[in-house]
Enzyme design. Sequence first.
Site, PDB file in Angstrom:
ATOM      1  N   LYS A  13      33.088   8.284 -25.707  1.00 53.17           N
ATOM      2  CA  LYS A  13      34.437   8.146 -25.122  1.00 53.17           C
ATOM      3  C   LYS A  13      35.179   6.968 -25.747  1.00 53.17           C
ATOM      4  CE  LYS A  13      32.889   7.469 -20.956  1.00 53.17           C
ATOM      5  NZ  LYS A  13      31.430   7.541 -21.230  1.00 53.17           N
ATOM      6  N   ARG A  88      35.608   7.452 -12.444  1.00 55.29           N
ATOM      7  CA  ARG A  88      34.185   7.763 -12.547  1.00 55.29           C
ATOM      8  C   ARG A  88      33.671   8.462 -11.300  1.00 55.29           C
ATOM      9  NH1 ARG A  88      32.707   3.898 -16.783  1.00 55.29           N
ATOM     10  NH2 ARG A  88      30.662   4.376 -17.570  1.00 55.29           N
ATOM     11  N   ARG A 127      23.068   1.874 -29.847  1.00 55.68           N
ATOM     12  CA  ARG A 127      24.406   1.247 -29.782  1.00 55.68           C
ATOM     13  C   ARG A 127      24.280  -0.270 -29.879  1.00 55.68           C
ATOM     14  NH1 ARG A 127      28.654   2.881 -25.223  1.00 55.68           N
ATOM     15  NH2 ARG A 127      26.966   2.357 -23.780  1.00 55.68           N
ATOM     16  N   ARG A 160      23.570  -3.992 -25.438  1.00 60.55           N
ATOM     17  CA  ARG A 160      24.064  -4.313 -24.090  1.00 60.55           C
ATOM     18  C   ARG A 160      22.913  -4.268 -23.079  1.00 60.55           C
ATOM     19  NH1 ARG A 160      29.207  -0.352 -23.365  1.00 60.55           N
ATOM     20  NH2 ARG A 160      28.269  -0.117 -21.309  1.00 60.55           N
ATOM     21  N   ARG A 171      21.892   5.315 -15.244  1.00 57.81           N
ATOM     22  CA  ARG A 171      23.309   5.581 -15.495  1.00 57.81           C
ATOM     23  C   ARG A 171      23.552   7.081 -15.668  1.00 57.81           C
ATOM     24  NH1 ARG A 171      25.038   1.946 -20.325  1.00 57.81           N
ATOM     25  NH2 ARG A 171      27.141   2.517 -19.712  1.00 57.81           N
TER      26      ARG A 171
HETATM   27  P1  ADP Z   1      30.878   5.737 -24.488  1.00 57.55           P
HETATM   28  O1  ADP Z   1      32.170   4.980 -24.589  1.00 57.55           O
HETATM   29  O2  ADP Z   1      31.066   7.170 -24.060  1.00 57.55           O
HETATM   30  O3  ADP Z   1      29.858   5.031 -23.649  1.00 57.55           O
HETATM   31  P2  ADP Z   1      30.547   5.029 -27.321  1.00 57.55           P
HETATM   32  O4  ADP Z   1      31.854   5.440 -27.909  1.00 57.55           O
HETATM   33  O5  ADP Z   1      30.290   3.575 -27.161  1.00 57.55           O
HETATM   34  O6  ADP Z   1      30.257   5.836 -25.947  1.00 57.55           O
HETATM   35  O7  ADP Z   1      29.401   5.677 -28.227  1.00 57.55           O
HETATM   36  C1  ADP Z   1      28.007   5.485 -27.909  1.00 57.55           C
HETATM   37  C2  ADP Z   1      27.218   5.207 -29.190  1.00 57.55           C
HETATM   38  O8  ADP Z   1      27.201   6.377 -30.021  1.00 57.55           O
HETATM   39  C3  ADP Z   1      27.825   4.095 -30.060  1.00 57.55           C
HETATM   40  O9  ADP Z   1      26.747   3.384 -30.656  1.00 57.55           O
HETATM   41  C4  ADP Z   1      28.672   4.842 -31.088  1.00 57.55           C
HETATM   42  O10 ADP Z   1      28.778   4.096 -32.292  1.00 57.55           O
HETATM   43  C5  ADP Z   1      27.876   6.138 -31.280  1.00 57.55           C
HETATM   44  N1  ADP Z   1      28.712   7.323 -31.502  1.00 57.55           N
HETATM   45  C6  ADP Z   1      29.936   7.590 -30.979  1.00 57.55           C
HETATM   46  N2  ADP Z   1      30.382   8.813 -31.375  1.00 57.55           N
HETATM   47  C7  ADP Z   1      29.392   9.331 -32.146  1.00 57.55           C
HETATM   48  C8  ADP Z   1      29.213  10.575 -32.846  1.00 57.55           C
HETATM   49  N3  ADP Z   1      30.160  11.538 -32.801  1.00 57.55           N
HETATM   50  N4  ADP Z   1      28.063  10.758 -33.525  1.00 57.55           N
HETATM   51  C9  ADP Z   1      27.090   9.793 -33.537  1.00 57.55           C
HETATM   52  N5  ADP Z   1      27.196   8.607 -32.921  1.00 57.55           N
HETATM   53  C10 ADP Z   1      28.316   8.380 -32.221  1.00 57.55           C
HETATM   54  P1  AMP Z   2      31.232   1.639 -19.707  1.00 60.03           P
HETATM   55  O1  AMP Z   2      31.556   0.539 -20.646  1.00 60.03           O
HETATM   56  O2  AMP Z   2      32.381   2.565 -19.441  1.00 60.03           O
HETATM   57  O3  AMP Z   2      29.961   2.371 -20.085  1.00 60.03           O
HETATM   58  O4  AMP Z   2      30.944   0.944 -18.296  1.00 60.03           O
HETATM   59  C1  AMP Z   2      29.867   0.032 -18.132  1.00 60.03           C
HETATM   60  C2  AMP Z   2      29.600  -0.177 -16.641  1.00 60.03           C
HETATM   61  O5  AMP Z   2      30.757  -0.754 -16.000  1.00 60.03           O
HETATM   62  C3  AMP Z   2      29.294   1.082 -15.833  1.00 60.03           C
HETATM   63  O6  AMP Z   2      27.935   1.479 -15.930  1.00 60.03           O
HETATM   64  C4  AMP Z   2      29.681   0.625 -14.419  1.00 60.03           C
HETATM   65  O7  AMP Z   2      28.677  -0.219 -13.859  1.00 60.03           O
HETATM   66  C5  AMP Z   2      30.910  -0.231 -14.691  1.00 60.03           C
HETATM   67  N1  AMP Z   2      32.144   0.581 -14.649  1.00 60.03           N
HETATM   68  C6  AMP Z   2      32.997   0.850 -15.677  1.00 60.03           C
HETATM   69  N2  AMP Z   2      34.018   1.628 -15.280  1.00 60.03           N
HETATM   70  C7  AMP Z   2      33.803   1.868 -13.964  1.00 60.03           C
HETATM   71  C8  AMP Z   2      34.487   2.637 -12.961  1.00 60.03           C
HETATM   72  N3  AMP Z   2      35.612   3.328 -13.246  1.00 60.03           N
HETATM   73  N4  AMP Z   2      33.971   2.648 -11.702  1.00 60.03           N
HETATM   74  C9  AMP Z   2      32.868   1.965 -11.401  1.00 60.03           C
HETATM   75  N5  AMP Z   2      32.160   1.250 -12.281  1.00 60.03           N
HETATM   76  C10 AMP Z   2      32.616   1.197 -13.546  1.00 60.03           C
END
Ligand code: ADP
Ligand code: AMP
Length: 214
Positions: A13, A88, A127, A160, A171
Amino acid sequence: MKIIMLGAPGAGKGTQAKMIAEKYGIAHVSTGDIFRANIKNGTELGMEAKKYMDQGLLVPDELTVKILLDRVAKDDCKAGYVLDGFPRNIPQAQVLDKALSELGDEIDFAIDVDVPDENIVRRMGGRRACVSCGATYHLEYVPPKAEGVCDECGEKLILRDDDRADTVQKRLSVYHEQTQPLIEFYDGKGVLRTVDGTKDMQEVFEAVTAILEA
Ligand code: ADP
Ligand code: AMP
């Protein structure tokens, strides 16, 4: 243009939201990034949010909703925004809906980045995030130019706390219980679009732009 990114944690995302924001000149709003910035700055909000984040739980709606509504009221959101990590759960979506409808506005697209759980575990384990600017990389799929160093600001990259294997499982179960029902919620409003998030990030982005420009 107002867009919501849906999908499991680690589905991509944030990666797609950043590309959308750059291409269309709209704001990228990530509640996770806002919480992490607060943790880094040692604010009261950050300390409270961290208790939940480290356990893989959602931060309570009382904290999250206000932060989001304040954020989207800022000037840089006037041209539109892409929400990454909000809503969420259904109550958060209802609050957003109400706030938008009071402004005579609505969400244009909710894009579900669809990735099966088995891929998610690999995505999140690999990641790496910048301690300073929040840019994300992946050891295998999106490596930085120099190991352990952010391409954008030169600071250190870390795993992280909430990307550790045991927290990832929690999660994922929170996602299936609380967040996945949003797919049906936005489908009911006629704004749901789905992209195959297992493709490489450029291919996913092509699918996203095709939706936004249809
Ligand atoms: P989210 O915001 O949904 O938690 P991220 O955008 O941070 O996810 O992506 C999660 C991990 O996967 C990161 O390490 C990112 O670099 C990698 N990633 C994102 N999109 C792709 C893809 N299409 N193919 C492979 N790896 C990806
Ligand atoms: P993210 O970076 O989107 O993966 O979010 C990391 C963490 O932040 C999540 O696992 C939740 O603990 C918290 N968080 C982020 N967005 C929300 C939301 N909209 N509602 C509740 N918790 C959130």
